[in-house]
Motif scaffolding. Structure first.
Motif, PDB file in Angstrom:
ATOM      1  N   THR A  98       0.834  -1.202   0.000  1.00 35.56           N
ATOM      2  CA  THR A  98       0.000   0.000   0.000  1.00 35.56           C
ATOM      3  C   THR A  98       0.867   1.250   0.000  1.00 35.56           C
ATOM      4  O   THR A  98       0.610   2.203  -0.739  1.00 35.56           O
TER       5      THR A  98
ATOM      6  N   ARG B 213       2.292   1.863  -3.448  1.00 35.43           N
ATOM      7  CA  ARG B 213       1.307   2.406  -4.391  1.00 35.43           C
ATOM      8  C   ARG B 213       1.028   3.887  -4.127  1.00 35.43           C
ATOM      9  O   ARG B 213       0.707   4.635  -5.047  1.00 35.43           O
ATOM     10  N   GLN B 214       1.154   4.302  -2.870  1.00 33.40           N
ATOM     11  CA  GLN B 214       0.891   5.702  -2.532  1.00 33.40           C
ATOM     12  C   GLN B 214       2.110   6.589  -2.712  1.00 33.40           C
ATOM     13  O   GLN B 214       2.021   7.811  -2.551  1.00 33.40           O
TER      14      GLN B 214
ATOM     15  N   PHE C 224       8.423   9.717   1.780  1.00 31.15           N
ATOM     16  CA  PHE C 224       8.019   9.851   0.383  1.00 31.15           C
ATOM     17  C   PHE C 224       9.119  10.469  -0.470  1.00 31.15           C
ATOM     18  O   PHE C 224       8.916  10.735  -1.650  1.00 31.15           O
TER      19      PHE C 224
ATOM     20  N   GLU D 198      -4.523  12.693   0.659  1.00 27.97           N
ATOM     21  CA  GLU D 198      -5.060  11.338   0.512  1.00 27.97           C
ATOM     22  C   GLU D 198      -4.014  10.250   0.726  1.00 27.97           C
ATOM     23  O   GLU D 198      -4.241   9.333   1.545  1.00 27.97           O
ATOM     24  N   PRO D 199      -2.852  10.269   0.035  1.00 28.70           N
ATOM     25  CA  PRO D 199      -1.875   9.220   0.301  1.00 28.70           C
ATOM     26  C   PRO D 199      -1.350   9.236   1.725  1.00 28.70           C
ATOM     27  O   PRO D 199      -1.078   8.171   2.307  1.00 28.70           O
TER      28      PRO D 199
ATOM     29  N   VAL E 227      -1.708   5.790   4.120  1.00 34.15           N
ATOM     30  CA  VAL E 227      -0.613   5.048   4.747  1.00 34.15           C
ATOM     31  C   VAL E 227      -0.736   5.080   6.270  1.00 34.15           C
ATOM     32  O   VAL E 227      -0.433   4.092   6.945  1.00 34.15           O
TER      33      VAL E 227
END
Length: 236
Positions: A24, A27-28, A135, A145-146, A150
């Motif tokens: 996850t 993907r973010q 990130f 949102e991401p 997470v």
């Protein structure tokens, strides 16, 4: 978020939960992440803490395995005391800092660990933990949102791991040698290090590890150590 929660609730293996959280995060857009599982009444930087880490260099992980180096990391405790998301930089600035802390921060910068953040994870019966994500850019440049995904998946994953541990509380019978291998694994030693300590070949240690995973009904090293500490099979 409900679909993430439903998928996590369907998982029955600690390793699968960790893999889901990692996938996850990938993907973010997270480039690295870590999860510190701390035994009750201990600290997230102690040698008894199991650290699941992805995206960090081998050299950094070798440094973090050293007891003196890990003990100089104040970030997890500061994040947990803060009680919410905290960037690594904010945690660094939340001093006072010892000379050892300053040296640790310098090492982080040298390894490119600059823009990450930590979050406290709360579990039943005081079974709390710490997670970190990076990130690769300032948190101000990351969409809400991401970040929310997470964080929520990390919290839900930690709670699911706690439930799995409670559901599988039957203590399996391990041989004396298996206990030795598991104890050294819980102390953060690699396969090759355990082999040298116990005067065994690395392949033999791998064989013992596979037997331990089977008996504990887990799929990987982190799952084995977490469950072993929970069941009192090892003391570190």
């Amino acid at each position: 978020m409900q679909r993430y929660y439903d998928q996590i609730e369907a998982l029955t293996d600690i390793g699968a939960v960790l893999q889901f959280a990692r996938d996850t995060g990938d993907r973010q857009g997270a480039v690295r992440m870590s999860y510190h599982v701390t035994p009750l009444f201990d600290e997230p930087i102690s040698q008894t803490t199991t650290v699941y880490a992805e995206g960090f260099s081998k050299e950094w992980l070798e440094c973090y395995d050293r007891e003196d180096f890990r003990a100089s990391d104040p970030i997890p405790n500061r994040v947990i005391r803060h009680g919410g998301l905290m960037t690594w930089q904010d945690a660094m600035d939340a001093g006072p800092n010892t000379p050892e802390n300053i040296t640790y921060f310098d090492a982080m910068r040298q390894f490119g660990l600059i823009h990450g953040f930590g979050v406290p994870l709360f579990g039943p019966n005081g079974r709390d933990a710490y997670a970190a994500f990076d990130f690769g850019r300032p948190i101000s440049e990351i969409a809400p949102e991401p970040l929310g995904i997470v964080r929520s998946v990390a919290q839900a994953g930690h709670q699911r791991i706690c439930v799995i541990l409670d559901e599988n509380s039957k203590v399996p019978a391990l041989s004396e040698r298996e206990i030795e291998v598991l104890t050294w694994a819980a102390r953060g030693k690699s396969i090759s290090s355990i082999a040298a300590i116990l005067d065994l070949s690395p392949d033999t240690v791998k064989t013992y590890s596979k037997r331990i995973y089977a008996k504990l009904e887990v799929s990987d090293r982190v799952g084995a150590v977490v469950k072993a500490l929970r069941l009192g099979l090892v003391r570190v």
